[in-house]
Design a protein around this motif. Sequence first.
Motif, PDB file in Angstrom:
ATOM      1  N   ALA A  48      39.031  47.612  52.863  1.00 21.20           N
ATOM      2  CA  ALA A  48      40.022  46.535  52.812  1.00 21.20           C
ATOM      3  C   ALA A  48      39.363  45.197  52.482  1.00 21.20           C
ATOM      4  O   ALA A  48      39.894  44.406  51.691  1.00 21.20           O
ATOM      5  N   ILE A  49      38.187  44.953  53.057  1.00 20.90           N
ATOM      6  CA  ILE A  49      37.456  43.716  52.757  1.00 20.90           C
ATOM      7  C   ILE A  49      37.044  43.697  51.291  1.00 20.90           C
ATOM      8  O   ILE A  49      37.138  42.661  50.614  1.00 20.90           O
ATOM      9  N   LEU A  50      36.605  44.820  50.775  1.00 21.71           N
ATOM     10  CA  LEU A  50      36.232  44.909  49.366  1.00 21.71           C
ATOM     11  C   LEU A  50      37.420  44.633  48.462  1.00 21.71           C
ATOM     12  O   LEU A  50      37.315  43.867  47.492  1.00 21.71           O
ATOM     13  N   LEU A  51      38.555  45.225  48.750  1.00 19.32           N
ATOM     14  CA  LEU A  51      39.739  45.010  47.916  1.00 19.32           C
ATOM     15  C   LEU A  51      40.228  43.562  47.966  1.00 19.32           C
ATOM     16  O   LEU A  51      40.574  42.981  46.938  1.00 19.32           O
ATOM     17  N   PHE A  52      40.244  42.976  49.147  1.00 16.81           N
ATOM     18  CA  PHE A  52      40.697  41.588  49.262  1.00 16.81           C
ATOM     19  C   PHE A  52      39.733  40.611  48.581  1.00 16.81           C
ATOM     20  O   PHE A  52      40.155  39.648  47.952  1.00 16.81           O
ATOM     21  N   SER A  53      38.449  40.866  48.692  1.00 19.60           N
ATOM     22  CA  SER A  53      37.492  39.966  48.045  1.00 19.60           C
ATOM     23  C   SER A  53      37.590  40.067  46.519  1.00 19.60           C
ATOM     24  O   SER A  53      37.533  39.054  45.817  1.00 19.60           O
ATOM     25  N   TRP A  54      37.768  41.282  45.981  1.00 22.18           N
ATOM     26  CA  TRP A  54      37.943  41.410  44.538  1.00 22.18           C
ATOM     27  C   TRP A  54      39.264  40.823  44.079  1.00 22.18           C
ATOM     28  O   TRP A  54      39.359  40.289  42.971  1.00 22.18           O
TER      29      TRP A  54
ATOM     30  N   LEU B 119      39.418  38.014  41.190  1.00 23.98           N
ATOM     31  CA  LEU B 119      40.085  38.313  39.932  1.00 23.98           C
ATOM     32  C   LEU B 119      41.419  37.608  39.755  1.00 23.98           C
ATOM     33  O   LEU B 119      41.893  37.487  38.625  1.00 23.98           O
ATOM     34  N   ILE B 120      42.044  37.151  40.825  1.00 20.35           N
ATOM     35  CA  ILE B 120      43.380  36.560  40.713  1.00 20.35           C
ATOM     36  C   ILE B 120      43.372  35.067  41.029  1.00 20.35           C
ATOM     37  O   ILE B 120      43.863  34.253  40.245  1.00 20.35           O
TER      38      ILE B 120
ATOM     39  N   THR C  43      42.378  31.248  38.061  1.00 18.67           N
ATOM     40  CA  THR C  43      43.446  30.270  37.858  1.00 18.67           C
ATOM     41  C   THR C  43      43.003  28.886  38.294  1.00 18.67           C
ATOM     42  O   THR C  43      43.346  27.892  37.652  1.00 18.67           O
ATOM     43  N   LYS C  44      42.214  28.794  39.350  1.00 18.98           N
ATOM     44  CA  LYS C  44      41.722  27.488  39.787  1.00 18.98           C
ATOM     45  C   LYS C  44      40.681  26.936  38.812  1.00 18.98           C
ATOM     46  O   LYS C  44      40.633  25.731  38.554  1.00 18.98           O
ATOM     47  N   VAL C  45      39.844  27.789  38.266  1.00 21.96           N
ATOM     48  CA  VAL C  45      38.831  27.329  37.327  1.00 21.96           C
ATOM     49  C   VAL C  45      39.479  26.890  36.014  1.00 21.96           C
ATOM     50  O   VAL C  45      39.118  25.864  35.436  1.00 21.96           O
TER      51      VAL C  45
END
Length: 55
Positions: free
Chosen positions: A11-17, A21-22, A26-28
């Motif tokens: 779950a930590i891996l999925l949330f960090s990716w 990726l999302i 957008t902020k950059v």
Amino acid sequence: MPQLNPSPWFAILLFSWAVFLIILPTKVMAHTFNNDPNQQAAMKPKLDPWNWPWH
């Protein structure tokens, strides 16, 4: 062996990716620069030939 239990780490891996990726692109891409580089590049420098003797 707790490292073999994938439930918290997956779950930590999925949330960090998802953040990488999302949210971050957008902020950059929304970042604006203070100085517009196109204005300076539009001015052409004055090119004078050199009249120096080569001796």
